[in-house]
Each structure stands twice: as structure tokens, then as C-alpha cells.
Design an enzyme around this catalytic site. Sequence first.
Site, PDB file in Angstrom:
ATOM      1  N   PRO A 133      -3.692  20.605  47.402  1.00  9.67           N
ATOM      2  CA  PRO A 133      -5.040  20.711  47.990  1.00  9.67           C
ATOM      3  C   PRO A 133      -5.167  19.861  49.249  1.00  9.67           C
ATOM      4  O   PRO A 133      -4.698  18.720  49.302  1.00  9.67           O
ATOM      5  CB  PRO A 133      -5.957  20.182  46.874  1.00  9.67           C
ATOM      6  CG  PRO A 133      -5.185  20.377  45.612  1.00  9.67           C
ATOM      7  CD  PRO A 133      -3.746  20.197  45.988  1.00  9.67           C
ATOM      8  N   GLY A 139      -4.101  22.487  54.240  1.00  6.63           N
ATOM      9  CA  GLY A 139      -4.458  23.386  55.338  1.00  6.63           C
ATOM     10  C   GLY A 139      -4.100  24.834  55.125  1.00  6.63           C
ATOM     11  O   GLY A 139      -3.890  25.572  56.102  1.00  6.63           O
ATOM     12  N   LYS A 140      -4.036  25.294  53.879  1.00  7.53           N
ATOM     13  CA  LYS A 140      -3.664  26.696  53.616  1.00  7.53           C
ATOM     14  C   LYS A 140      -4.749  27.653  54.131  1.00  7.53           C
ATOM     15  O   LYS A 140      -4.452  28.640  54.815  1.00  7.53           O
ATOM     16  CB  LYS A 140      -3.454  26.902  52.114  1.00  7.53           C
ATOM     17  CG  LYS A 140      -2.355  26.029  51.518  1.00  7.53           C
ATOM     18  CD  LYS A 140      -2.135  26.313  50.064  1.00  7.53           C
ATOM     19  CE  LYS A 140      -3.328  25.941  49.213  1.00  7.53           C
ATOM     20  NZ  LYS A 140      -3.609  24.492  49.221  1.00  7.53           N
ATOM     21  N   GLU A 153      -5.104 -10.688  40.781  1.00  9.41           N
ATOM     22  CA  GLU A 153      -4.660 -10.034  42.015  1.00  9.41           C
ATOM     23  C   GLU A 153      -3.598 -10.857  42.728  1.00  9.41           C
ATOM     24  O   GLU A 153      -2.697 -10.304  43.371  1.00  9.41           O
ATOM     25  CB  GLU A 153      -5.859  -9.781  42.940  1.00  9.41           C
ATOM     26  CG  GLU A 153      -6.937  -8.887  42.354  1.00  9.41           C
ATOM     27  CD  GLU A 153      -6.417  -7.542  41.905  1.00  9.41           C
ATOM     28  OE1 GLU A 153      -5.432  -7.047  42.499  1.00  9.41           O
ATOM     29  OE2 GLU A 153      -6.982  -6.971  40.955  1.00  9.41           O
ATOM     30  N   HIS A 172      -0.279  -9.924  41.215  1.00  9.88           N
ATOM     31  CA  HIS A 172       0.225  -8.659  41.764  1.00  9.88           C
ATOM     32  C   HIS A 172       0.837  -8.877  43.152  1.00  9.88           C
ATOM     33  O   HIS A 172       1.952  -8.418  43.441  1.00  9.88           O
ATOM     34  CB  HIS A 172      -0.922  -7.648  41.891  1.00  9.88           C
ATOM     35  CG  HIS A 172      -1.379  -7.070  40.589  1.00  9.88           C
ATOM     36  ND1 HIS A 172      -0.518  -6.599  39.636  1.00  9.88           N
ATOM     37  CD2 HIS A 172      -2.642  -6.863  40.096  1.00  9.88           C
ATOM     38  CE1 HIS A 172      -1.201  -6.130  38.598  1.00  9.88           C
ATOM     39  NE2 HIS A 172      -2.500  -6.289  38.855  1.00  9.88           N
ATOM     40  N   ASP A 231      -3.368  -1.209  34.482  1.00  8.65           N
ATOM     41  CA  ASP A 231      -1.977  -1.523  34.827  1.00  8.65           C
ATOM     42  C   ASP A 231      -1.034  -1.067  33.720  1.00  8.65           C
ATOM     43  O   ASP A 231       0.028  -0.490  33.987  1.00  8.65           O
ATOM     44  CB  ASP A 231      -1.822  -3.028  35.052  1.00  8.65           C
ATOM     45  CG  ASP A 231      -2.676  -3.529  36.208  1.00  8.65           C
ATOM     46  OD1 ASP A 231      -2.945  -2.726  37.113  1.00  8.65           O
ATOM     47  OD2 ASP A 231      -3.062  -4.710  36.198  1.00  8.65           O
TER      48      ASP A 231
END
Length: 643
Positions: free
Chosen positions: A201, A204-205, A422, A425, A497
Site C-alpha cells: 500500500p 503508487g499503483k 530508554e 535501549h 519489547d
Amino acid sequence: MAQKKKPEKAYKNILFWMATGAIIIILWSLWQPSSTSDKEITFSQFMTAVEKNEVQEVTITGSQLEGKFISGDPFKSVSPDQYNDLVKILREHNVIITVKDSSRSPWYSYLFTWFPIILLILFWVFFMRQMQSGGNKALSFGKSRAKLFSGLQKKVTFKDVAGVEEAKEELREIIGFLKDPKKFQKLGGRIPKGVLLVGAPGTGKTLLARAVAGEADVSFFSISGSDFVEMFVGVGASRVRDLFDQGKKKAPCLIFIDEIDAVGRHRGAGLGGGHDEREQTLNQLLVEMDGFDANEGIILIAATNRPDILDNALLRPGRFDRRIVVNMPDVKGREEILKVHIKNIPLDKNVDLKVLARSTPGFSGADLANLINEAALLAARFSKTKVNMKDLESSKDKVLMGVERKSMIISDEEKKSTAYHEAGHALVAALIPEADPIHKVTIIPRGMALGLTQQLPIDDRYTYSSKHLEAQLSVLMAGRVAEIIALDKITTGAANDFEKATDIAHNMVCQYGMSDLGPLSYGDNNEMVFLGRELTTQKNFSEKTAEQIDNEVKKIVTRNYERSEYLLKKYSAELRKTAEALLEKEVLSSDDIDALINGKDLPKKKAAKSPKSKSKKTYTKKTKDSSPKKQAAPKKKPTQTKK
């Protein structure tokens, strides 16, 4: 002009039938025998005739007198107003008296008698005419709803389509078939009957099909797959027949069916079997594309993002001769797409589309169009006259991570927990060479997450090595590990996670052959094609193998959990600095993370940078891992770990 003819014709028909009805009423009223003649007498003559008993009957309408003599001759007269003795005298001479209301015209009786009948006749005539005509009129649901492309409409050409050069070349050849078929037929070739556009999706079809309509000098019909099937049995097949009948009249022509999977799914999987309305529509489409009746000069273009559920008879050569894959754009394609979308947007001199294209791997054409639009809206919100690079970066963060929720009230304890989560991570992602580079770390709530760590690949990826996948697992595990090491507590922030990590590890074992179980694939996807969803996975292995799969998945996840634990304990001081910096600044870039790891102070002011093709800093030795292997995988989008 063609659009104005239909209303004018309708008005002319209405006026015609109204005039016809009025003429019928007038002729009927004139045909009725008149009760009076032109003979008029004075009131004195009338009274004299009454006294002589020569009057048989009289009709009184106000002051008007109409009647008939005993001899049978009619008469007409006028009586004085308020002549009270008239009725008395007429009764004395045995005259038959009839009195009518002078305020009501005889036309009222005609109107109330004939108007309902005429109205019913007109309604029936119009109803029958609509039944026999096409378009959107009554009982015409068997007609095709395809829209015929008009040359007066705004054209989309191949200049407006970027990033899909191979698909454009294939479609240019199709247009060449229609414009000059002899060029290809002189060597014995035949014009392809169908072209299937396949892609994710947003690639640009549909835009490509519109560009074909703009480039071709032939008739172009456009319809959606869902426009065929209705609640009435046989309507879909009827619309398919009508669509190709219209195409034959306009041949050579192009017919575009968007989302063909709505009618082209596998037969035999529907709830109604072969009598299912959708299957009847598909059968008619198969016959029209390649049946006994040749549809010369008609080329069918269809678009879908689910080619796996289409019926095999629809995909065979002779129906869809060509399958054009519309892939996600690469770096060069993204840059060309950005150039198309900024044509009408004033840009600042500091905007570098190459940097923006490099920092948006995995973006489709629709994603890039949305990014540019969001940047323009953001610049307009602050009354800017031009869109600058900061607006584009903010727009990219909004598209990738969601809108900032700065008004959300978070306690200091929860904010601290999010910061360490965070920071874990970010630190592990920076320490492992195979992990994608850090782009941005934030503890500002965005979307549904309290914090986000965003990684952007340096280049577009098409295959992933086992080391890269295990690096992803280590980064995902680092959030929970950081909470335990720094705060000695466990929260629910790592739920997402763990979900991602389990899915990656399961695919490594069951699909990619990256475990001690060997290069085997376990589990067959069993799809309910009628519903179009993957509902179940067929178990094609024993219970013992299932237990081994579970053990391997756990082993892979645990191994990377321990790697994250080792790194964060070794760099615990850097973990604390990163978390404190997040609590202070709320947002950190990749340069900030590098500075903190190397013991440097954070720069007071930094320019917005996007990841470039440079060698990644290594802060720890590579852990023992399996050798790199390649597997089919889609182009990777930016990785986000969130709490």
C-alpha cells in the site's frame, strides 16, 4: 457540454407531457355537450315566459340564469341581485329549480377529476423510460459503474510519478501496443490482455494507472473491484458484461480495476460455494478476459496488494500476461518522489532532499507525500513563509513516532523509570556494531508510548544477517535490564519489547533456519482466503519438535538478554549519565549518546543531522554469534523501541 444535455432533455420531457395533459383536458371539456346556447333573453322576457308556464327548468348560478323552455329550446338570462321573490314565483309555476355555487369554476371539477389520473400516467411513463435506460436510474443496477476518463479532466502523466522507473517502462510499452500494434504484430507477437500491478500500500499503483490514462490517447475506464458485487444475485456478472461491452464500443481502450482482490479471490473458499455472488462475478471476468469471444483492443490493468489470494485462473498467461511489481522506493527513488511533492511548496535554502531521502528508509510514496504535507502544515502553523529543514525533521518524527504529548502529567518516579528504560535501549544500540545507528531518544510521550528510542539504518536493507537480528534482540531486552540494574524494579514498560523480541526469535527458528534445529521451516500458514486473513498456522511437526522450538526461542532471547545485562553493567556509569541527560533535556541525538559514552560534555547547541554513511563507533568487543546468513525480507523501516 455533454453534462448539460441530460437536465435539458429532462425538462423538455416534463414540459411536453404537461402540455399534452393540458390539451387533453381542454379537448375533453370542449367535447362535452353544452347545456346552453347562444340565445339570450332579457329578465322581463324570462318572467313573462314563466308567468305563461313556458319555462320547464332553470339553473341559478349567482345572477346567471340558464334553463330550457317546455318546447326544448335553451335560454340564458341575467337576474337582478337580491331578487328574493324569484324562487317563490318559479315554484308557483312548477319550474324545476337548480342552484349552483357561483364561487366555484367548472375547471375545479375538471382539475380534481382528471389531475390524479394524468399524474399517474406521467409517473408510469417516466418510470418505464428509466427502466429501459442506463446510468444511475431506477432498476439499472446491472449496468457498469466504470468512469470513462475525459480528456477535459486534469491529467496525471508519467512526469508526476517517480521512484518506479521499471514499472513506468513496462506501461509505456503497453501504451505503445495500443498506439501502433502493427509494430509488434509484424514479428508474430500479440497484444497482452492484462497487466497486474502488485505492490505494498502506498507505492503508487493507482497513480501509475492514472498516469497511463493521461499518457494514452485511447479511452480509459476506471472502476473499483468492490463496485461489482451487490446484494442482488447476478448483478456483479451483469456489470462485468456491461463493462466489456462498453470497452468493445470504445476499442482500443484500457480498463483499470482497482483492488481486484475484492472479486478475484480463490474460488471454492466462499460460504456459498459455487453459487456465491463473488464467484459468479469472477467467473464472468475470466470468460470476458479469455473466452470464446475475443476482446481485441481491450487491455485490462488491475492493482492489488494481495496477489497471494488471487485465483490461479486469473493469473495465468492469456489473462494477466504481465505482472509488474511496484516496489518500495530506494534512496534515489525517494529523492525523486520528494522532488515531485515539493513542486508547489516554497523551501528554505537549508533544505537538503538527499539527506531527507537517506534518513527515510522504508518510506513509501504515500508516506513521503504525508511527510511533506505535515511539514507544510507545521510551517504554516508558525506563520512561516518557507518550509525549512527543521520543519521536515519535526514532520518526520511526527510520522514515525507520533505527536508529542507534552501536556501529559507523569510522576517523577515514572519519568525516571522511563529515562533509564530508554537509556538502556540507546546505550546497547550504540555499543553493538551490528545494530542500526541511533537517530533520536526521547522521554516525551508520543502516540501511545511514554518514551521512544528511534534507530535508522544507514542504507536500505533487503536481507538481514543473524547477527543483525540478534543485535535487535539485545536492544529490545536492554530496557528491562536497565530498569533492574539502576532501579532494582520491574515495570510493565517492556511488554511491547518482549512481544517484538519473541516474534523475531520465533521467525529465526521457524522460518530463517538460524538455530540449532537446522535449516528447516516449521509451520505452514493456512489462510482463510474468503476472509483474506491469516487465521491459523498448520502444525506440520511433532510435539517433541514443538518443545525444541520453544527451547530454541527461549535460548536465543535469553542469550541476548544476558548480553545486554553484561554491557549495561560494564557501562553503568554511562547508563546513569544518559538517563540523567534525558531527564534534563528530554531528547537526545546520536551525537549526544556518542559524547556521553566517550565521557564528553554534551554540546550546548547542535545542528539537526541525519545518519550518514560513516563507519560506526565500536565500544565493546563483538560477542560470539552465528555466521551471517541471508533470507528474503522486506525493506526495513526505522526501528523503534518504546515503553
